[in-house]
Design a protein around this motif. Structure first.
Motif, PDB file in Angstrom:
ATOM      1  N   ARG A   1      15.039 -57.652 -43.668  1.00 57.86           N
ATOM      2  CA  ARG A   1      15.703 -57.468 -44.987  1.00 57.86           C
ATOM      3  C   ARG A   1      16.208 -58.494 -44.976  1.00 57.86           C
ATOM      4  NH1 ARG A   1      18.879 -52.738 -42.516  1.00 57.86           N
ATOM      5  NH2 ARG A   1      17.809 -50.619 -42.849  1.00 57.86           N
ATOM      6  N   LEU A   2      16.499 -59.732 -44.335  1.00 53.04           N
ATOM      7  CA  LEU A   2      17.081 -60.466 -45.127  1.00 53.04           C
ATOM      8  C   LEU A   2      16.633 -61.664 -45.115  1.00 53.04           C
ATOM      9  CD1 LEU A   2      20.493 -60.263 -42.292  1.00 53.04           C
ATOM     10  CD2 LEU A   2      20.333 -59.610 -45.191  1.00 53.04           C
ATOM     11  N   ASP A   3      15.233 -61.505 -44.376  1.00 60.86           N
ATOM     12  CA  ASP A   3      13.949 -62.297 -44.477  1.00 60.86           C
ATOM     13  C   ASP A   3      14.668 -63.934 -43.483  1.00 60.86           C
ATOM     14  OD1 ASP A   3      11.438 -63.976 -44.857  1.00 60.86           O
ATOM     15  OD2 ASP A   3      12.130 -64.685 -46.594  1.00 60.86           O
ATOM     16  N   ALA A   4      14.928 -62.926 -42.346  1.00 58.42           N
ATOM     17  CA  ALA A   4      15.402 -64.529 -41.331  1.00 58.42           C
ATOM     18  C   ALA A   4      14.229 -64.758 -41.031  1.00 58.42           C
ATOM     19  CB  ALA A   4      16.380 -63.217 -40.377  1.00 58.42           C
ATOM     20  N   ARG A   5      15.351 -66.219 -40.793  1.00 59.60           N
ATOM     21  CA  ARG A   5      13.909 -67.372 -40.521  1.00 59.60           C
ATOM     22  C   ARG A   5      13.454 -67.121 -38.959  1.00 59.60           C
ATOM     23  NH1 ARG A   5      15.246 -72.855 -43.708  1.00 59.60           N
ATOM     24  NH2 ARG A   5      15.389 -71.882 -45.446  1.00 59.60           N
ATOM     25  N   GLY A   6      14.469 -66.253 -37.962  1.00 59.53           N
ATOM     26  CA  GLY A   6      14.597 -66.632 -37.287  1.00 59.53           C
ATOM     27  C   GLY A   6      14.662 -66.413 -36.000  1.00 59.53           C
ATOM     28  N   HIS A   7      14.631 -65.740 -34.639  1.00 61.51           N
ATOM     29  CA  HIS A   7      15.723 -64.352 -34.092  1.00 61.51           C
ATOM     30  C   HIS A   7      15.741 -65.497 -32.582  1.00 61.51           C
ATOM     31  CE1 HIS A   7      16.785 -61.037 -30.733  1.00 61.51           C
ATOM     32  NE2 HIS A   7      17.212 -60.975 -31.714  1.00 61.51           N
ATOM     33  N   VAL A   8      16.277 -64.985 -31.968  1.00 61.58           N
ATOM     34  CA  VAL A   8      16.121 -65.283 -30.032  1.00 61.58           C
ATOM     35  C   VAL A   8      17.115 -64.965 -29.986  1.00 61.58           C
ATOM     36  CG1 VAL A   8      17.567 -66.978 -30.502  1.00 61.58           C
ATOM     37  CG2 VAL A   8      16.151 -67.414 -28.153  1.00 61.58           C
ATOM     38  N   THR A   9      16.558 -63.468 -28.386  1.00 61.73           N
ATOM     39  CA  THR A   9      17.104 -63.164 -27.399  1.00 61.73           C
ATOM     40  C   THR A   9      17.836 -63.984 -26.238  1.00 61.73           C
ATOM     41  OG1 THR A   9      16.491 -60.981 -27.649  1.00 61.73           O
ATOM     42  CG2 THR A   9      17.361 -61.056 -26.132  1.00 61.73           C
ATOM     43  N   PHE A  10      19.283 -64.462 -25.498  1.00 59.60           N
ATOM     44  CA  PHE A  10      19.945 -65.058 -24.943  1.00 59.60           C
ATOM     45  C   PHE A  10      20.330 -63.938 -23.305  1.00 59.60           C
ATOM     46  CE2 PHE A  10      21.123 -67.865 -27.957  1.00 59.60           C
ATOM     47  CZ  PHE A  10      19.914 -68.819 -28.616  1.00 59.60           C
ATOM     48  N   GLY A  11      20.662 -64.617 -21.838  1.00 56.28           N
ATOM     49  CA  GLY A  11      20.822 -63.568 -21.800  1.00 56.28           C
ATOM     50  C   GLY A  11      22.214 -63.091 -21.504  1.00 56.28           C
ATOM     51  N   GLY A  12      22.780 -62.756 -21.361  1.00 54.44           N
ATOM     52  CA  GLY A  12      24.292 -61.639 -20.964  1.00 54.44           C
ATOM     53  C   GLY A  12      24.768 -62.383 -20.038  1.00 54.44           C
ATOM     54  N   ARG A  13      26.148 -61.700 -20.018  1.00 53.05           N
ATOM     55  CA  ARG A  13      27.837 -61.878 -19.652  1.00 53.05           C
ATOM     56  C   ARG A  13      28.300 -60.707 -19.139  1.00 53.05           C
ATOM     57  NH1 ARG A  13      32.347 -65.315 -20.238  1.00 53.05           N
ATOM     58  NH2 ARG A  13      33.130 -63.304 -20.865  1.00 53.05           N
ATOM     59  N   LEU A  14      27.981 -60.544 -17.731  1.00 54.71           N
ATOM     60  CA  LEU A  14      29.363 -58.617 -17.560  1.00 54.71           C
ATOM     61  C   LEU A  14      29.756 -58.986 -15.680  1.00 54.71           C
ATOM     62  CD1 LEU A  14      29.620 -56.152 -18.281  1.00 54.71           C
ATOM     63  CD2 LEU A  14      28.012 -55.322 -17.210  1.00 54.71           C
ATOM     64  N   GLU A  15      31.220 -59.484 -16.531  1.00 58.25           N
ATOM     65  CA  GLU A  15      31.659 -59.596 -15.596  1.00 58.25           C
ATOM     66  C   GLU A  15      33.110 -58.491 -15.173  1.00 58.25           C
ATOM     67  OE1 GLU A  15      32.976 -63.452 -16.406  1.00 58.25           O
ATOM     68  OE2 GLU A  15      31.111 -64.316 -14.873  1.00 58.25           O
ATOM     69  N   GLU A  16      33.857 -58.282 -14.153  1.00 64.07           N
ATOM     70  CA  GLU A  16      34.765 -57.499 -13.976  1.00 64.07           C
ATOM     71  C   GLU A  16      35.546 -57.955 -14.841  1.00 64.07           C
ATOM     72  OE1 GLU A  16      35.289 -55.126 -11.296  1.00 64.07           O
ATOM     73  OE2 GLU A  16      33.421 -55.795 -10.548  1.00 64.07           O
ATOM     74  N   GLY A  17      36.465 -56.573 -14.570  1.00 69.06           N
ATOM     75  CA  GLY A  17      37.541 -56.592 -15.929  1.00 69.06           C
ATOM     76  C   GLY A  17      36.728 -56.025 -17.497  1.00 69.06           C
ATOM     77  N   ALA A  18      35.344 -56.295 -17.697  1.00 71.58           N
ATOM     78  CA  ALA A  18      35.065 -55.816 -18.834  1.00 71.58           C
ATOM     79  C   ALA A  18      35.207 -53.955 -19.304  1.00 71.58           C
ATOM     80  CB  ALA A  18      33.276 -55.795 -18.442  1.00 71.58           C
ATOM     81  N   ARG A  19      35.626 -54.136 -20.215  1.00 69.28           N
ATOM     82  CA  ARG A  19      35.154 -52.899 -21.111  1.00 69.28           C
ATOM     83  C   ARG A  19      34.655 -52.118 -21.542  1.00 69.28           C
ATOM     84  NH1 ARG A  19      38.359 -56.788 -25.644  1.00 69.28           N
ATOM     85  NH2 ARG A  19      36.407 -55.798 -26.808  1.00 69.28           N
ATOM     86  N   GLY A  20      35.093 -50.488 -21.246  1.00 63.06           N
ATOM     87  CA  GLY A  20      34.066 -50.149 -21.726  1.00 63.06           C
ATOM     88  C   GLY A  20      33.571 -49.577 -20.276  1.00 63.06           C
ATOM     89  N   TRP A  21      33.063 -47.404 -20.565  1.00 59.95           N
ATOM     90  CA  TRP A  21      32.825 -47.188 -19.221  1.00 59.95           C
ATOM     91  C   TRP A  21      30.952 -47.762 -18.677  1.00 59.95           C
ATOM     92  CZ3 TRP A  21      28.448 -43.334 -18.935  1.00 59.95           C
ATOM     93  CH2 TRP A  21      28.010 -43.447 -19.954  1.00 59.95           C
ATOM     94  N   VAL A  22      29.964 -47.865 -19.833  1.00 60.75           N
ATOM     95  CA  VAL A  22      28.867 -48.092 -19.225  1.00 60.75           C
ATOM     96  C   VAL A  22      28.988 -49.240 -19.139  1.00 60.75           C
ATOM     97  CG1 VAL A  22      26.959 -49.309 -20.102  1.00 60.75           C
ATOM     98  CG2 VAL A  22      28.061 -47.093 -21.282  1.00 60.75           C
ATOM     99  N   ALA A  23      29.927 -50.257 -19.284  1.00 58.89           N
ATOM    100  CA  ALA A  23      29.951 -51.822 -18.143  1.00 58.89           C
ATOM    101  C   ALA A  23      30.495 -51.212 -17.245  1.00 58.89           C
ATOM    102  CB  ALA A  23      31.180 -52.500 -18.996  1.00 58.89           C
TER     103      ALA A  23
END
Length: 169
Positions: free
Chosen positions: A111-133
């Protein structure tokens, strides 16, 4: 070109915000004016020459604030260069290979004719919000899988494109 770049992020627990801050810092070092802001706080993009939109991935979906930002500012974003990034894999895969955008992010790119995309690794540590986390952490799936060298190389590539020197992000 001394472009002014907005780097927005949708982040629940701060990891994606830290990536956005790192992207903005590299853009600044490369001679651009860059600002990192939460996507939900931006009312207008008209003063920016380019935009980078980052969103955390949750269950295969981009963070709602990143999705809403792209939808709300669609017309203005269509008039300027846009790059996207996602963060989320909780394993080393993002540093080992190119991970294509999830379908919803692919639609935003188109839709935006974006010039690029990349996926970076994430971080999930103790204290993260949400039941899935909390469940992921309980099952030993936490950790910090962000590669800041990769992030900095990608951001330098974006800066190079904006400056007219072709460096692939």
């Amino acid at each position: 070109m001394n472009a002014t770049v907005l780097v927005v992020h949708g982040s629940a627990n701060g990891s994606t915000a830290e990536i956005a801050d790192a992207v903005a810092a590299v853009l600044g070092k490369e001679g651009l004016t860059a600002e990192s802001r939460p996507a939900g706080t931006v009312q207008d993009v008209s003063s920016y020459d380019a935009v980078v939109i980052g969103g955390a991935l949750y269950a295969g979906r981009w963070h709602k604030d990143a999705r809403r930002f792209a939808r709300r500012h669609r017309r203005a974003l269509e008039e300027r260069p846009v790059w996207l990034f996602s963060s989320g894999p909780l394993d080393p895969s993002a540093g080992e290979r190119d991970i294509p955008p999830v379908p919803g992010v692919r639609r935003v790119m188109d839709r935006l004719d974006a010039r690029g995309h990349v996926t970076f690794g994430g971080r999930l540590e103790e204290g993260a919000r949400g039941w899935v986390a909390r469940m992921l952490l309980k099952n030993g799936k936490g950790g910090d899988f962000r590669d800041f060298d990769q992030i900095e190389r990608w951001a330098a590539g974006v800066a190079g494109e904006l400056a007219g020197t072709r460096r692939e992000p």
